[in-house]
Motif scaffolding. Structure first.
Motif, mmCIF file in Angstrom:
data_model
loop_
_atom_site.group_PDB
_atom_site.id
_atom_site.type_symbol
_atom_site.label_atom_id
_atom_site.label_comp_id
_atom_site.label_asym_id
_atom_site.label_seq_id
_atom_site.Cartn_x
_atom_site.Cartn_y
_atom_site.Cartn_z
ATOM 1 N N VAL A 408 45.568 -3.336 1.314
ATOM 2 C CA VAL A 408 44.635 -2.543 0.510
ATOM 3 C C VAL A 408 45.405 -1.396 -0.151
ATOM 4 O O VAL A 408 46.569 -1.162 0.122
ATOM 5 C CB VAL A 408 43.479 -1.972 1.368
ATOM 6 C CG1 VAL A 408 42.632 -3.084 1.959
ATOM 7 C CG2 VAL A 408 44.023 -1.060 2.479
ATOM 8 N N GLY A 409 44.694 -0.664 -1.007
ATOM 9 C CA GLY A 409 45.292 0.500 -1.652
ATOM 10 C C GLY A 409 45.716 0.201 -3.081
ATOM 11 O O GLY A 409 46.025 -0.949 -3.448
ATOM 12 N N GLY A 410 45.743 1.248 -3.897
ATOM 13 C CA GLY A 410 46.105 1.093 -5.297
ATOM 14 C C GLY A 410 47.527 0.636 -5.507
ATOM 15 O O GLY A 410 47.867 0.072 -6.550
ATOM 16 N N GLY A 411 48.391 0.859 -4.509
ATOM 17 C CA GLY A 411 49.788 0.452 -4.631
ATOM 18 C C GLY A 411 50.061 -0.946 -4.133
ATOM 19 O O GLY A 411 51.222 -1.353 -4.013
ATOM 20 N N SER A 412 49.011 -1.719 -3.844
ATOM 21 C CA SER A 412 49.204 -3.064 -3.291
ATOM 22 C C SER A 412 49.881 -4.002 -4.279
ATOM 23 O O SER A 412 50.374 -5.068 -3.892
ATOM 24 C CB SER A 412 47.859 -3.657 -2.854
ATOM 25 O OG SER A 412 46.951 -3.699 -3.937
ATOM 26 N N VAL A 413 49.950 -3.608 -5.571
ATOM 27 C CA VAL A 413 50.659 -4.437 -6.566
ATOM 28 C C VAL A 413 52.151 -4.502 -6.268
ATOM 29 O O VAL A 413 52.860 -5.354 -6.832
ATOM 30 C CB VAL A 413 50.446 -3.881 -7.998
ATOM 31 C CG1 VAL A 413 48.998 -4.006 -8.405
ATOM 32 C CG2 VAL A 413 50.925 -2.438 -8.104
ATOM 33 N N LEU A 414 52.632 -3.642 -5.383
ATOM 34 C CA LEU A 414 54.060 -3.670 -5.035
ATOM 35 C C LEU A 414 54.416 -4.897 -4.205
ATOM 36 O O LEU A 414 55.593 -5.277 -4.116
ATOM 37 C CB LEU A 414 54.452 -2.405 -4.261
ATOM 38 C CG LEU A 414 54.246 -1.059 -4.962
ATOM 39 C CD1 LEU A 414 54.765 0.072 -4.082
ATOM 40 C CD2 LEU A 414 54.936 -1.037 -6.315
ATOM 41 N N VAL A 415 53.420 -5.520 -3.576
ATOM 42 C CA VAL A 415 53.673 -6.704 -2.739
ATOM 43 C C VAL A 415 53.495 -7.946 -3.604
ATOM 44 O O VAL A 415 52.399 -8.228 -4.096
ATOM 45 C CB VAL A 415 52.719 -6.754 -1.537
ATOM 46 C CG1 VAL A 415 52.957 -8.024 -0.720
ATOM 47 C CG2 VAL A 415 52.919 -5.522 -0.664
#
Length: 516
Positions: A408-415
């Motif tokens: 979850v979280g707005g930074g999940s695009v890093l995965v």
């Protein structure tokens, strides 16, 4: 109808829920004054779902204001620390081991007096009431209005702390008092530290709660609002003003509760990637696993309840350092991402820029990074991001088996690839706003942590007393009395105590009182 809001270091998220249904959610950058960002987020999500503010029954807010203030040593009130324990404990005075900058921020106003209890509840020595009155007059002359009172073994017998508070209210009624027995657990130094931390935030808590009230008033919302605690439950605004320290780590806790709700999983590892940090924790029965060891906050050792969360300096705003060995974070552009990141016309290379350049995200002006960052650097940063998360997952796991993980979280695009050690990776719908949803679904909680001598009171009566104390705390925090239920009871025999000494921890939850 209710709204959940989570104020992070980078983003302020809001979600509207109708019963168990999420109607809408939104994410916006956090503002420097916090309150205006909360107002803007609520306005935005209400506009999205086309609802008037008057239709909302309650608002739940998660905030990092108090954690940040303490860690950054700013906006802290001077504190007078009164310990009741002489002649014992004199060799280890209050504030021992505190960072110098923190001691300078709150002042070295320490008073040690006769008093305190033995583990069986009897007095070490009688309370020095005359000495306490003399100390209070000194405190008053110094203009200090925040007082922390701790007594040896007050979780066993809090009577001496309560008597000391009564004397403070008589001699110096303008003072705000924190009792260590209301905050921490067994362990004098750690419990005392927690009480001092709470007292140092007393003035800020009134300011922050007042700002939230003003924001809701500006939106013509007359409904009650609640603030998240660090165990996944809520407390009323008035309760927060008295116990701001209980909000520490509430942000990742909200995300974990939201992750459980959105995924339907009650036992899993949660990876919450925000703009500044990645918080990794374990869900047990839908609630965060609590830390079983003292927690260090800003260089100070404490023992009040805290989620067992590992924070990594990795987020969507983390700065990528390429001078010398490749390094990601722990510094971040935070809420300045929309100004400083390359994709927004800035000059700082962030992990978000890398994700956009790799084609894993579409944020800002893609043309500023696509084809302009070396592929070798993109690959190296992407690999390092996954390695950092994999190492974090290994640290929170209780065994070597692969686990179910919720991202979850707005930074999940890093995965963007499989994570080693994870058998199943779940990315639920609305995962970016899981923290706000976690705040919106929270119940009110209460906890008792006491030592009893079973030989004196008996096991059943001890459990009944602990249950009643936890229920009372939940009700005072804003819970409906007829909805209180016990979710956890723990009995720990203390081998060094006499008379069958047992530490009893009881946790309860309750539904919110929604009446304005």
């Amino acid at each position: 109808m209710r709204i959940g809001v989570d104020v992070g270091g980078t983003n302020t998220d809001a979600a509207v829920m109708d019963g168990a249904r999420v109607l809408g959610s939104t994410k916006a950058f956090t503002t420097e004054d916090i309150a205006s960002g909360v107002t803007a987020s609520i306005e935005s999500v209400l506009k999205q779902v086309k609802l008037p503010s008057t239709s909302i029954q309650s608002v739940m807010i998660g905030t990092t204001q108090f954690t940040n203030a303490f860690v950054e040593r700013r906006r802290l009130a001077p504190v007078a620390v009164i310990r009741l324990g002489l002649p014992a404990s004199a060799s280890l005075p209050p504030l021992t081991g505190w960072p110098r900058a923190l001691v300078e921020a709150i002042g070295s106003n320490v008073f040690q007096l006769h008093g305190g209890s033995e583990i069986h509840g009897g007095d070490i020595s009688a309370l020095d009431e005359a000495g306490l009155r003399t100390a209070l007059r000194q405190i008053q002359r110094r203009g200090i209005t925040s007082i922390a009172i701790s007594s040896i073994f007050s979780p066993v017998n809090p009577a001496m702390e309560k008597r000391a508070k009564a004397i403070v209210e008589e001699v110096y009624p303008a003072a705000s008092v924190t009792l260590a027995s209301d905050i921490g657990r067994v362990g004098l130094i750690e419990r005392e530290n927690a009480a001092v931390m709470n007292a140092s935030l007393s003035e800020l808590s009134r300011q922050v709660v007042g700002a939230f009230r003003a924001s809701l008033s500006d939106l013509d919302m007359q409904c009650p609002f609640f603030i998240s605690q660090n165990d996944g439950t809520l407390m009323s605004a008035d309760y927060v003003e008295r116990y701001p320290v209980l909000t520490f780590a509430s942000g990742p806790t909200n995300s974990m509760r939201g992750a459980a709700y959105l995924s339907g999983e009650e036992d899993a590892v949660v990876i919450d990637i925000g703009g500044t940090t990645s918080d990794i924790g374990v869900l047990q029965k839908g609630f965060p696993r609590e830390s079983s060891v003292p927690v260090d906050i800003g260089g100070v050792r404490t023992n009040f309840r805290m989620p067992d969360v590992l924070a990594l300096g990795l987020g969507g705003g983390s700065i990528v350092h390429t001078d010398g060995e490749l390094r990601i974070g722990p510094d971040s552009v935070g809420f300045r991402l929309s100004r400083d990141a390359l994709v927004f016309g800035g000059r700082v290379l962030t992990t978000t820029d890398i994700a956009v350049a790799a084609g894993h995200a579409t944020i800002g002006d893609v043309s500023r990074v696509r084809g302009k960052i070396p592929q070798a650097l993109i690959d190296a940063v992407t690999t390092k991001v996954h390695e950092m998360l994999e190492a974090g997952i290994d640290r929170v796991k209780s065994n070597s088996k692969d686990v179910t993980a919720i991202l979850v979280g707005g930074g999940s695009v890093l995965v963007s690839r499989r994570l080693r050690g994870v058998s199943r990776l779940i990315v639920p719908e609305r995962s970016a706003e899981a923290n706000a949803i976690g705040a919106a679904i929270a119940q009110v909680g209460g906890e008792a942590d006491r030592i009893f001598l079973y030989s004196d009171v008996g096991r059943e009566r001890a459990l009944s007393i602990a249950r009643a104390e936890a229920c009372d705390k939940a009700i005072k925090a804003g819970g409906k009395p007829d909805t209180v239920k016990v979710i956890d009871v723990e009995e720990i025999p203390l081998g060094y105590g006499s008379g069958g000494a047992v530490r009893v921890r009881t946790k309860v939850v309750a539904d919110l009182v929604m009446d304005a």
